[in-house]
Scaffold this active site. Structure first.
Site, PDB file in Angstrom:
ATOM      1  CB  SER A 192      -0.915   0.003   1.218  1.00 45.49           C
ATOM      2  OG  SER A 192      -0.155  -0.162   2.397  1.00 45.49           O
ATOM      3  CG  ASP A 221      -1.993   4.602   8.788  1.00 49.73           C
ATOM      4  OD1 ASP A 221      -0.753   4.486   8.880  1.00 49.73           O
ATOM      5  OD2 ASP A 221      -2.656   4.108   7.846  1.00 49.73           O
ATOM      6  CG  HIS A 276      -0.642   3.778   4.932  1.00 52.21           C
ATOM      7  ND1 HIS A 276      -1.163   2.957   5.905  1.00 52.21           N
ATOM      8  CD2 HIS A 276      -0.320   2.993   3.906  1.00 52.21           C
ATOM      9  CE1 HIS A 276      -1.147   1.695   5.465  1.00 52.21           C
ATOM     10  NE2 HIS A 276      -0.637   1.697   4.253  1.00 52.21           N
TER      11      HIS A 276
END
Ligand SMILES: *[C@@H]1O[C@H](CO)[C@@H](O)[C@H](O)[C@H]1NC(C)=O
Ligand SMILES: *[C@@H]1O[C@H](CO)[C@@H](O)[C@H](O)[C@H]1NC(C)=O
Ligand SMILES: *[C@@H]1O[C@H](CO)[C@@H](O)[C@H](O)[C@H]1NC(C)=O
Ligand SMILES: *[C@@H]1O[C@H](CO)[C@@H](O)[C@H](O)[C@H]1NC(C)=O
Ligand SMILES: *[C@@H]1O[C@H](CO)[C@@H](O)[C@H](O)[C@H]1NC(C)=O
Ligand SMILES: *[C@@H]1O[C@H](CO)[C@@H](O)[C@H](O)[C@H]1NC(C)=O
Length: 418
Positions: free
Chosen positions: A148, A389, A392
């Site tokens: 990702s 998070d 990311h």
């Protein structure tokens, strides 16, 4: 089995968080699907007209007979505030961003994180010029392969390029495990291929993959690599999926021969499989291969702020200084990567973006993101310790810099590359 060291325990503690944030990674929807529904506003196109545009011609200064960039290490530098030329595009003007990375739309109140430019100490990065890159990619395929994080880099590249292409001449379509951006007039495509371990694994389905019971097929790659044949520029990454625990279930040979491997051992074997494929399939005179070093995480604020006990949430500035290295970026894995690239019989360019990204504790998606396909709720947002998070990155943001550097390397090679 030796008991985990304290740093292994930190790897362990990555687990619950990463699990939640990566689990349904393939389901990220295009942010535009929602925003279109909400406001049918016409998108505006950012311009690149400010300042001088460095194009391929002026960069022929970098002669192939001289050391790369005249010896300038583009990874050694600092972040400078530049709210004139940054960000390189606006979040709302790029229709291809997924909800995962649109931090402003997701409620992030500050935007300073978009306004830092990476400045190597010994030279200047060429100004990113979308038309030049499209021209370089005419008739070609550029493919990002990985997880990702890599998909975010793909999104960044698409956003960097798409603004100069009129509507109707560009498109994104999904063909799992791929997402493909097409620039019609250039017959060029910018592609993303989901392969979080590079080699085959039971996490290869973009929608339905298990995180708890990861199983990596260390010597199998053809299911993926059959679709990489003939790609002109390939950009790989693979790191975070390896790092849940210090051991991982893997196979070589027959599927039922499952064994627990040290992650370091497994990683080395997987890279070997990858290297073997490259050596027998890549033509170094017509194809180029890059590998992105690990993207750092900022999960433990005590690493940069003694005595604190938080994470990347509410961080508004980069870390200052000439170096900073968090425990999330595993030195052993870096060493294995270095050795693997050294042994390769073809040239693979390592884009060593770890250090420059380590400084950017302020640039993660934090609580301004989604989880399992849904934006965090108000309650979740108010609990950053459990929900932020710190793996990311927001876009626009740090991955744009990775692409500026990729662009610099492609420009350097351009006469040969075309
Ligand atoms: C490139 O070369 C031209 C002419 O030789 C020179 O004017 C220009 O400053 C050089 N650019 C860089 C970035 O070195
Ligand atoms: C997901 O994969 C598992 C195992 O591969 C399978 O048993 C299950 O039916 C799949 N679920 C869906 C929704 O496709
Ligand atoms: C490996 O698989 C076995 C059997 O499914 C399981 O008991 C064990 O916990 C797994 N090990 C790891 C490191 O996931
Ligand atoms: C696995 O890793 C541990 C700690 O890094 C090390 O002590 C051990 O020798 C390794 N085992 C194998 C089989 O490589
Ligand atoms: C990448 O850069 C870091 C320092 O910034 C260095 O410690 C590391 O060894 C480099 N990695 C490789 C594979 O050269
Ligand atoms: C790899 O690149 C270096 C420097 O550009 C060059 O000297 C070397 O010959 C290349 N090696 C191969 C195998 O192409």
């Amino acid at each position: 089995m030796t008991p985990p060291s304290s740093s292994d325990r930190r790897i362990l503690s990555l687990f619950p968080f990463v699990l939640a944030s990566l689990l349904f990674i393939g389901t990220s929807r295009l942010a535009i699907e929602n925003s279109r529904a909400i406001n049918g506003r016409r998108r505006s196109y950012p311009t690149y007209s400010k300042g001088r545009i460095t194009n391929a011609r002026s960069l022929t200064n970098f002669s192939r007979d001289e050391p790369l960039f005249n010896g300038c290490d583009v990874f050694d530098g600092r972040w400078v505030l530049d709210d004139v030329s940054r960000p390189l595009y606006k979040e709302e003007s790029c229709p291809y961003l997924t909800k995962q990375v649109t931090c402003q739309r997701n409620g992030r109140p500050d935007s300073l994180y978009q306004k830092w430019r990476w400045e190597p100490y010994a030279c200047e990065l060429p100004r990113f010029d979308a038309l030049t890159l499209l021209e370089m990619l005419r008739g070609k395929r550029l493919m990002f392969v990985g997880d990702s994080i890599q998909r975010t880099q793909w999104e960044s590249m698409v956003c960097l390029l798409q603004s100069v292409i009129p509507d109707g001449k560009k498109s994104v379509h999904r063909n799992p495990p791929m997402k493909i951006f097409r620039a019609e007039d250039y017959d060029a495509s910018i592609e993303f291929y989901w392969a979080p371990f590079i080699v085959q694994s039971n996490s290869d389905n973009t929608r339905n993959h298990t995180v708890h019971k990861r199983l990596v097929k260390l010597d199998s790659i053809s299911k993926h690599s059959d679709r990489w044949k003939g790609v002109d520029v390939m950009v790989f990454d693979s790191y975070v999926w390896w790092m849940y625990k210090p051991i991982i279930n893997a196979t070589t040979g027959r599927l039922h021969n499952v064994q627990e491997y040290n992650v370091t051992t497994a990683y080395r074997l997987a890279l070997k499989t990858w290297a073997n494929w490259l050596e027998s399939n890549i033509n170094p005179t017509t194809q180029k291969v890059f590998f992105m070093s690990m993207s750092p995480t900022h999960l433990w604020s005590w690493e940069w702020k003694t005595g604190s006990d938080e994470n990347c949430f509410n961080e508004f500035y980069p870390i200052w200084g000439s170096s900073y290295w968090g425990t999330g970026s595993n030195r052993d894995i870096m060493g294995i990567l270095r050795d693997a690239l050294k042994e390769l019989k073809i040239n693979v360019t390592l884009l060593n973006i770890t250090q420059l990204s380590e400084f950017r504790k302020d640039a993660h998606t934090s609580v301004y993101t989604e989880r399992r396909g849904k934006l965090l709720t108000k309650e979740q947002k108010s609990d950053p310790k459990n929900y932020a998070d710190c793996i990311h990155w927001c876009l626009p943001g740090v991955p744009d810099t990775w692409n500026e550097i990729l662009y610099a390397f492609l420009l350097y090679d351009y006469p040969q590359f075309s």
